[in-house]
Scaffold this active site. Structure first.
Site, PDB file in Angstrom:
ATOM      1  N   HIS A 578       0.857  -1.193   0.000  1.00 59.25           N
ATOM      2  CA  HIS A 578       0.000   0.000   0.000  1.00 59.25           C
ATOM      3  C   HIS A 578       0.891   1.241   0.000  1.00 59.25           C
ATOM      4  O   HIS A 578       2.055   1.179   0.382  1.00 59.25           O
ATOM      5  CB  HIS A 578      -0.948   0.019   1.196  1.00 59.25           C
ATOM      6  CG  HIS A 578      -0.257   0.137   2.520  1.00 59.25           C
ATOM      7  ND1 HIS A 578       0.331  -0.950   3.141  1.00 59.25           N
ATOM      8  CD2 HIS A 578      -0.030   1.201   3.324  1.00 59.25           C
ATOM      9  CE1 HIS A 578       0.865  -0.559   4.281  1.00 59.25           C
ATOM     10  NE2 HIS A 578       0.678   0.736   4.411  1.00 59.25           N
ATOM     11  N   SER A 580       1.879   5.397   0.782  1.00 63.45           N
ATOM     12  CA  SER A 580       1.797   6.502   1.726  1.00 63.45           C
ATOM     13  C   SER A 580       3.109   7.275   1.627  1.00 63.45           C
ATOM     14  O   SER A 580       3.746   7.308   0.587  1.00 63.45           O
ATOM     15  CB  SER A 580       1.553   5.961   3.141  1.00 63.45           C
ATOM     16  OG  SER A 580       1.380   7.037   4.038  1.00 63.45           O
TER      17      SER A 580
END
Length: 895
Positions: A578, A580
């Site tokens: 993911h 970020s």
């Protein structure tokens, strides 16, 4: 870099596996390579290695040194002994100045014996101080790649053609005015970059570069190019944008392999049809138009379009189906192509101060302009309308890009933007194209690289730091998704200054985002460069921390133990599913997350000073300004002829878009009816690239006949932007957490201008005056009296700028000698009577005040006029003469 690597000799694969592992423990020498430019004392390490392991050093084939090193001269004397050297990099640019620009190295010559390095194929001397190309370079028989960009070269040697094997040559960002004819003898040259120089013409011999595939001549002063360029049959890309070209040879269109011809931002007025119709040609930014289709019979061409020049008091114009070009007094201009509007359409416009409650800036965004509002909101055009907006130059920013941001009524989004610079005025302009109108502003943001990730995977590099890359393997996603990458470089000096710890280091800050809420199906591989001064050879893994931040960047978690970190000589590699924020730290601190949060907050803050100055001629005119610390000295120097006052305040820290207030205290007051006055305090919004300035009129409620008034102005924090971390918003400055600074103000003893019991019109008999009209706003006799109270000793300058003659000014002064008040009234009302029938008289008054240096009065008049316009529009709506859409209602309410 990939092309340059292909031009070098292939690496020895049997030795490549040892790269990144030290030949001996604790050594910087990795196989046959010495990458010492990552060390602040690289030349010292080079000399130490030579002393201790001379035999191995003399066998080195690849060497990199920084030219910011104080021992560079000693190291240069050793280089001719490295007979096996194939690649030599002596670059500057590792250090940055206070404005964030790369500093050039100290290298200005090379030892003559460098020419004896018979194996040298790659030489990089970029970001240095070379004024001439060292003659020893011309004796390098095997040289294939030569980079001398970002130097101070004014000419190239006449015998440059002796480099018979040269395949890649870059001399961009120098001061070259001409090229030697021998450049045509570089028979093996494939890539030639001479962009951003001062070239005014090209020799015909350029046409002899038959193997050249890419030629970049952009950013020069070329008014023509030789027809011999048509001989470059291998040429694929020809960059000629940002020159002074008036025309180009038609034969360029016949080049068999040409896939891109960039002619944007020139002075082209006539382009051969063969070129204008070619699909690979770029022609934007030329007087002939933006590659518009040829006009049909009876239609106007781009050059014949109507041009509308609007004065400062005008706020609307009409667009017809024939199209037009519109130029606003504030520097904004538009291009409406023929057919953009089917029927005549009235466009209203205004510029607004940005309100942080409405204009939402993202992390590390910088506002560069005011907000432009165009009505009717949501109007749809049949063709794209082009907008040019001037903006403050982001010269103090590095590794950022300028974009126009638009508001749809619900959210802000970025438009595809091209940056231009006017040659005469040097103004920076942001250019975009839109199909509908709303609100627009110009911001600077972190450079954004993006790509589409298909099911078969792809590779994404950062254009800010090519060492940062993200690898998407096959099967990483079921459906194509969009991915964005942003990088914030963080220097070792910044980290050391903020943390007060010389041992702390941090990599560039990486932000990854995507348009999908679903994690990736397979791990995505990320490569980050190790923090400055850290290599795979001297790495202490117990000190290395990989941090993960949420999308707001307000919390930082150490995820080192949750991922598998791999290391090479220069990089750390890890995998995630993911996206970020990711940050690599090298430190002994145990509270690494809190430390990173502190550094991240400081990277977003600006150190500023407050200024309070009084006019020398009239101390009741006070100028207030909030200035970033690096702009204080030039601002004061610019104002010192007309103003005086205390030294700037102590330094404080503020965020982009933060609100603050100025309050006058101890016997000094201001007009509480000002639109920007809140609870007796003046409201400001700090934007680092806007002026943050107001000039106001102050008074004293006490009688100053007897003595001067010693007052002060204090600055206080206002509402903190929502995205600021909580502990940063609590940062105190003095006993009150809202107080920022205080500066003294002194009003000298003065005779009262007008007492309450006396009429300023004594001795005058003027009929009632209304300047302007109901639609654009009136100035009444009462308004003129209010203005007259503030004019002071500048009345003669204002009168001359209003158009009064010297004789009129002298007569007014003589008739009302020894009475300044009557001189001002006589001048102002005499002008008003003479111009009461002129519909533009109010805009002329505003212009005269600005030209006289009285921005405070100009602002007051503009405020009065704007209030008058609003009242007129409201009255029209109340009687039902104008319909207003719900969209416009909500938009105005929001503003």
């Amino acid at each position: 870099p990939q092309k340059m690597a292909e031009l070098l000799e292939p690496r020895d694969e049997s030795r490549e596996g040892a790269w990144g592992a030290p030949a001996l423990p604790g050594s910087c020498l990795a196989d046959n390579r010495l990458n010492l430019d990552v060390y602040p004392d690289g030349c010292c390490r080079f000399l130490q290695l030579l002393q201790g392991r001379q035999g191995e050093v003399l066998q080195v084939e690849f060497l990199r040194l920084s030219t910011h090193d104080r021992l560079l001269g000693t190291a240069l004397g050793i280089l001719p002994r490295l007979k096996h050297l194939k690649s030599l990099v002596l670059k500057g640019g590792h250090a940055r100045d206070e404005f964030g620009s790369c500093q050039r190295g100290s290298l200005n010559s090379l030892p003559p014996d460098i020419g004896n390095l018979s194996c040298l194929t790659h030489l990089d001397l970029s970001f240095n101080s070379l004024s001439t190309l060292p003659s020893c370079i011309l004796h390098l028989p095997s040289l294939r790649v030569l980079l001398v960009s970002h130097n101070s070269l004014v000419a190239l040697p006449e015998d440059l053609g002796s480099l018979s094997k040269l395949a890649f040559f870059s001399a961009m960002k120098n001061q070259l005015k001409e090229l030697p004819r021998s450049i045509g003898e570089l028979a093996m040259l494939q890539d030639l970059d001479l962009s951003e120089n001062a070239l005014e013409f090209l020799p015909e011999e350029v046409g002899n570069l038959h193997n050249c595939t890419e030629l970049d001549l952009s950013g020069n002063r070329l008014s023509s190019v030789p027809g011999s360029l048509a001989n470059l049959k291998s040429l694929r890309r020809l960059h000629l944008h940002s020159n002074l070209l008036v025309t180009v040879p038609a034969s360029l269109a016949s080049l068999p392999n040409l896939s891109r011809l960039d002619l944007q931002n020139n002075c082209l007025r006539a382009v051969p049809p063969e070129i204008q119709t070619s699909p690979f040609v770029r022609l934007r930014g030329n007087p002939l138009g933006e590659r518009e289709p040829s006009p049909q019979a009876g239609e106007s061409s781009a050059r014949e379009l109507q041009r509308l020049f609007l004065a400062s008091g005008e706020d609307s114009f009409t667009v017809t189906s024939e199209g037009c070009r519109v130029f606003l007094a504030c520097g904004i201009h538009f291009y409406f192509p023929p057919g953009a509007a089917a029927d005549p359409l009235r466009i209203c416009f205004r510029t607004l101060p940005p309100d942080p409650q409405w204009v939402k800036l993202r992390h590390h965004d910088v506002l560069l302009s005011r907000v432009l509002e165009l009505q009717p909101h949501g109007v749809k055009f049949q063709q794209e309308v082009q907008i040019w907006m001037p903006y403050a130059s982001p010269q103090t920013l590095h590794q950022c890009e300028v974009v126009v941001r638009t508001f749809s009524g619900q959210s802000w989004s970025d438009l595809r933007t091209r940056v231009e610079q006017k040659r005469k005025s040097k103004k920076h302009m942001a250019h975009c194209s839109v199909l509908h109108f709303s609100w627009f502003l110009v911001v600077s943001r972190l450079v954004q690289n993006e790509c589409k990730v298909p099911t078969e995977g792809t590779l994404l590099f950062s254009s800010v730091d090519p060492n940062i890359k993200v690898t998407f393997p096959p099967g990483v996603t079921e459906e194509t998704r969009s991915v964005k990458l942003q990088v914030l470089p963080v220097s070792a000096e910044e980290v050391e200054e903020i943390t007060a710890d010389a041992g702390c280091r941090a990599s560039p800050l990486l932000c990854l985002s995507q348009d999908s809420l679903v994690d990736f199906l397979r791990p995505v591989r990320i490569q980050l460069p190790l923090p400055p001064g850290v290599t795979g050879l001297n790495l202490d893994r117990s000190r290395l921390h990989l941090l993960h931040g949420d999308l707001e960047g307000q919390t930082w978690d150490d995820i080192t133990s949750q991922v598998v970190l791999e290391f090479t000589h220069l990089y750390a590699v890890f995998e995630v599913t993911h996206f970020s924020w990711y940050w690599l730290w090298y430190t002994t601190k145990t509270y690494i997350g809190g430390l990173a949060k502190k550094v991240y907050e400081r990277l977003r803050m600006y150190q500023v000073n407050f200024i309070a100055l009084q006019r020398k001629k009239d101390p009741e005119q006070v100028l207030l300004q909030c200035v970033p610390k690096h702009k204080v000295d030039p601002v004061l120097k610019k104002l010192q002829d007309r103003y005086r006052g205390p030294e700037p305040s102590d330094m404080v820290e503020m965020f982009e878009g933060e609100q603050f207030f100025a309050a006058f205290e101890r016997g000094i007051s201001i007009d509480m009816d000002r639109p920007d006055c809140v609870d007796g305090r003046l409201s400001f919004i700090f934007y680092s690239h806007l002026k943050n300035m107001k000039e106001i009129y102050v008074t004293s409620p006490v009688d100053r006949k007897g003595q001067a008034v010693k007052g002060q102005v204090s600055f206080y924090r206002g509402a903190v932007p929502e995205s600021v971390p909580e502990d940063a918003s609590r940062r105190r400055r003095g006993p009150d957490s809202l107080w920022l600074a205080t500066l003294p103000i002194k009003l000298p003893r003065l005779k009262p201008r007008w007492s309450e019991n006396s009429s300023p019109l004594n001795g005058f008999s003027f009929p009632p005056l209304n300047l302007g009209n109901a639609e654009t706003g009136y100035l009444t006799q009462g308004n003129l009296l209010s203005i007259a109270r503030r004019v002071g000793a500048d009345w003669q300058t204002i009168g001359l700028n209003l158009g009064l003659t010297y004789q009129q000014i002298e007569r007014i002064g003589y008739n009302n000698r020894e009475d300044l008040d009557k001189q001002i009234l006589d001048m102002l009302f005499s002008w008003a009577q003479q111009n009461s029938e002129d519909p533009d008289c109010v805009s002329k008054l505003i212009t005269a005040m600005k030209e006289s240096g009285r921005q405070d009065i100009a602002d007051e008049v503009e405020t009065i006029i704007e209030l008058g316009r609003q009242k007129y529009r409201e009255s029209i709506r109340r009687v039902g003469l104008e319909q207003e859409s719900s969209t416009e209602d909500s938009a105005i309410a929001m503003v």
